[in-house]
Every structure is written in structure tokens, then in C-alpha cells.
Design a protein around this motif. Structure first.
Motif, short mmCIF file in Angstrom:
data_model
loop_
_atom_site.label_atom_id
_atom_site.label_comp_id
_atom_site.label_asym_id
_atom_site.label_seq_id
_atom_site.Cartn_x
_atom_site.Cartn_y
_atom_site.Cartn_z
N LYS A 22 10.01 6.79 -19.62
CA LYS A 22 9.82 7.26 -20.22
C LYS A 22 9.38 8.58 -20.76
N ASP A 23 9.56 9.48 -21.20
CA ASP A 23 9.43 10.85 -20.81
C ASP A 23 7.72 10.91 -21.52
N ASN A 24 7.81 10.18 -22.94
CA ASN A 24 6.53 9.90 -24.02
C ASN A 24 5.98 8.86 -24.24
N PHE A 25 4.20 8.49 -23.81
CA PHE A 25 3.67 6.91 -24.32
C PHE A 25 2.92 7.53 -25.64
N GLY A 26 3.06 7.33 -26.37
CA GLY A 26 2.73 8.04 -28.12
C GLY A 26 1.61 9.10 -27.40
N THR A 27 0.35 10.11 -27.16
CA THR A 27 0.35 11.01 -27.04
C THR A 27 0.38 12.00 -26.00
N LEU A 28 0.79 11.12 -25.00
CA LEU A 28 1.13 11.58 -23.53
C LEU A 28 2.64 11.99 -23.05
N VAL A 29 3.11 13.45 -22.53
CA VAL A 29 3.90 13.60 -22.36
C VAL A 29 3.93 13.98 -20.25
N LYS A 30 5.38 13.68 -20.51
CA LYS A 30 5.53 13.82 -19.09
C LYS A 30 5.90 15.23 -18.32
N PHE A 31 5.36 15.63 -17.58
CA PHE A 31 5.07 16.79 -16.72
C PHE A 31 5.89 16.82 -15.57
N ARG A 32 5.84 16.12 -14.91
CA ARG A 32 6.59 16.43 -13.74
C ARG A 32 6.92 15.04 -12.79
N GLU A 33 8.20 15.34 -12.43
CA GLU A 33 8.28 14.10 -11.30
C GLU A 33 8.39 14.32 -9.81
N GLU A 34 7.56 13.66 -8.78
CA GLU A 34 8.26 13.78 -7.37
C GLU A 34 8.23 12.79 -6.56
N ARG A 35 8.84 12.76 -5.47
CA ARG A 35 9.91 11.57 -5.21
C ARG A 35 9.90 11.75 -3.32
N TYR A 36 9.41 11.01 -3.21
CA TYR A 36 8.79 10.47 -1.96
C TYR A 36 10.18 9.31 -1.13
N GLY A 37 10.47 9.05 -0.73
CA GLY A 37 11.59 8.16 -0.07
C GLY A 37 11.66 7.14 -1.40
N ASP A 38 11.70 6.06 -1.39
CA ASP A 38 11.52 5.07 -2.34
C ASP A 38 10.45 4.88 -4.06
N THR A 39 9.38 6.21 -3.21
CA THR A 39 7.82 5.80 -3.77
C THR A 39 8.23 7.58 -4.81
N VAL A 40 8.11 6.88 -6.57
CA VAL A 40 8.49 8.19 -7.66
C VAL A 40 6.59 8.25 -7.82
N PHE A 41 6.00 9.13 -8.32
CA PHE A 41 5.22 9.53 -8.89
C PHE A 41 5.72 10.26 -10.60
N SER A 42 5.48 9.86 -11.74
CA SER A 42 5.69 10.22 -12.36
C SER A 42 3.89 10.50 -13.22
N PHE A 43 3.97 12.32 -13.69
CA PHE A 43 2.80 13.23 -14.13
C PHE A 43 2.81 13.00 -15.88
N TYR A 44 1.43 12.76 -16.01
CA TYR A 44 1.63 12.99 -17.86
C TYR A 44 0.69 13.72 -17.80
N LYS A 45 0.64 13.58 -19.16
CA LYS A 45 -0.81 14.49 -19.78
C LYS A 45 -0.92 14.93 -21.21
N PRO A 91 0.72 -1.30 0.54
CA PRO A 91 -0.45 -0.26 -0.40
C PRO A 91 1.00 1.54 0.32
N LEU A 92 0.12 2.55 -0.53
CA LEU A 92 0.90 3.37 -1.25
C LEU A 92 1.07 3.95 0.41
N SER A 93 2.56 4.32 0.71
CA SER A 93 2.89 5.14 2.31
C SER A 93 1.92 6.55 3.03
#
Length: 183
Positions: free
Chosen positions: A157-180, A22-24
Motif C-alpha cells: 500500500k502507499d500508506n500505512f497510518g502516518t507513513l507514505v510511500k515516496f519512492r520505489e526501486e527494483r533490482y531483479g526480483d527485489t523491490v525497495f519501497s521507501f516510506y516516510k 540474504p540480500l544480493s
């Protein structure tokens, strides 16, 4: 585990037995601080939902609807029980299916989401596969976002088809990559 904020703040949720990760609370709180303006009245999709803690948090914070995808039937039953215990059963749907199968059903039915959270098991190729599928679909509403949870050692990857990564945040071992969707 507890709901951190919103209408169900402080309420306990059940976690299925087994090897779920589970996510902390710290990472979940940080995620929803980022999503604070987007969550109310949103259509929220929680893929690889596990206990459903992320989607339940979204409902507690005002999401209009939440959809949970979890292939493990025991975990899906726990999600349904958590929804009932918290009074969210009428605001949610739970699917006990493989992620790609569920995404195809949503696509076929014309579903649209404002926020999609993908919490695949760390190291699983299903994370990239789900992002690739979403990058070729129209499941995301305009101005919608996708959040991919992964280990800090795993690069996406920074891109998946039409999706582009616009932000990344790290919390301990966990990273959130944000795409739009690329505009």
C-alpha cells in the motif's frame, strides 16, 4: 558474503544455515548508494535481520548504532559473531524476538531511528504488519525513512497510518519501497 564498502570493506560475514535469503550484493550496494547521505551517524534498525548483512553494511558505512531484530536464535548468534568479528559489537544490540514484540519494546523505551530496514521473508504478512505498527508509532526520527524489501510481484500500500510511500526501486526480483512520515 562480504561487506561492500566502508571501514569493513571486503570482510567476509557468516550466514546462518537454513533457508535465509540474504540480500544480493547488487541490491545492497544500490540500497546504500541511495542511503549514502543518511547512513553516517544514523541510528539504524534492521528487522528480520537474518545474517545482519544490511545492518552490518550500515555500520561499516558509518552508522552510529545498529539494532538487529531476528527471532531465530541461531541467526541472532551469527549476527553477534559477525559484529564481534568486524569490531562493531560496541555499536550494536541484537534482539532475538518477534518483530512486533521488539517494536513494542523500542516504543516503550522511547527509541528513535533514522533508518528502519524491514527484510521480512518474501510473501510474509509480517511485512505489512510491521509497516502498520510503525505507521502508528513514533519510532522514526523527523526526516527518517523506512525501507521495505519485497518481491516485485508483491504490491505494498502507499500508506500505512502516518507513513507514505515516496519512492520505489527494483533490482531483479527485489523491490525497495521507501516510506516516510507524512508531513
Amino acid at each position: 558474503m562480504r561487506i561492500i564498502a566502508g571501514s569493513a570493506k571486503g570482510r567476509r560475514i557468516k550466514v546462518p544455515p537454513g533457508s535465509l535469503r540474504p540480500l544480493s550484493d547488487q541490491a545492497r550496494e544500490a540500497l546504500f548508494n541511495i542511503l549514502a547521505a543518511k547512513t553516517p551517524e544514523s541510528n539504524f534498525l534492521d528487522i528480520f535481520a537474518g545474517s545482519g548483512s544490511v545492518g552490518l553494511e550500515a555500520l561499516s558505512r558509518g552508522a552510529k548504532l545498529a539494532f538487529f531484530v531476528e527471532k531465530d536464535r541461531r541467526s541472532a548468534l551469527v549476527i553477534r559473531q559477525n559484529l564481534a568479528d568486524l569490531g562493531f559489537i560496541d555499536k550494536a544490540e541484537t534482539y532475538s524476538l518477534e518483530a512486533k514484540q521488539a517494536l513494542k519494546i523500542f516504543q516503550k523505551n522511547g527509541a528513535k531511528f533514522d533508518i528502519i530496514f524491514i527484510g521480512a521473508p518474501y510473501g510474509s504478512p509480517e511485512l505489512s504488519r510491521s509497516l502498520a505498527y510503525l505507521g502508528g508509532s513514533d519510532l522514526l526520527n523527523p526526516n527518517g525513512i523506512i525501507i521495505a524489501e519485497h518481491r516485485f510481484k508483491s504490491l505494498l500500500k502507499d500508506n500505512f497510518g502516518t507513513l507514505v510511500k515516496f519512492r520505489e526501486e527494483r533490482y531483479g526480483d527485489t523491490v525497495f519501497s521507501f516510506y516516510k512520515v507524512e508531513s
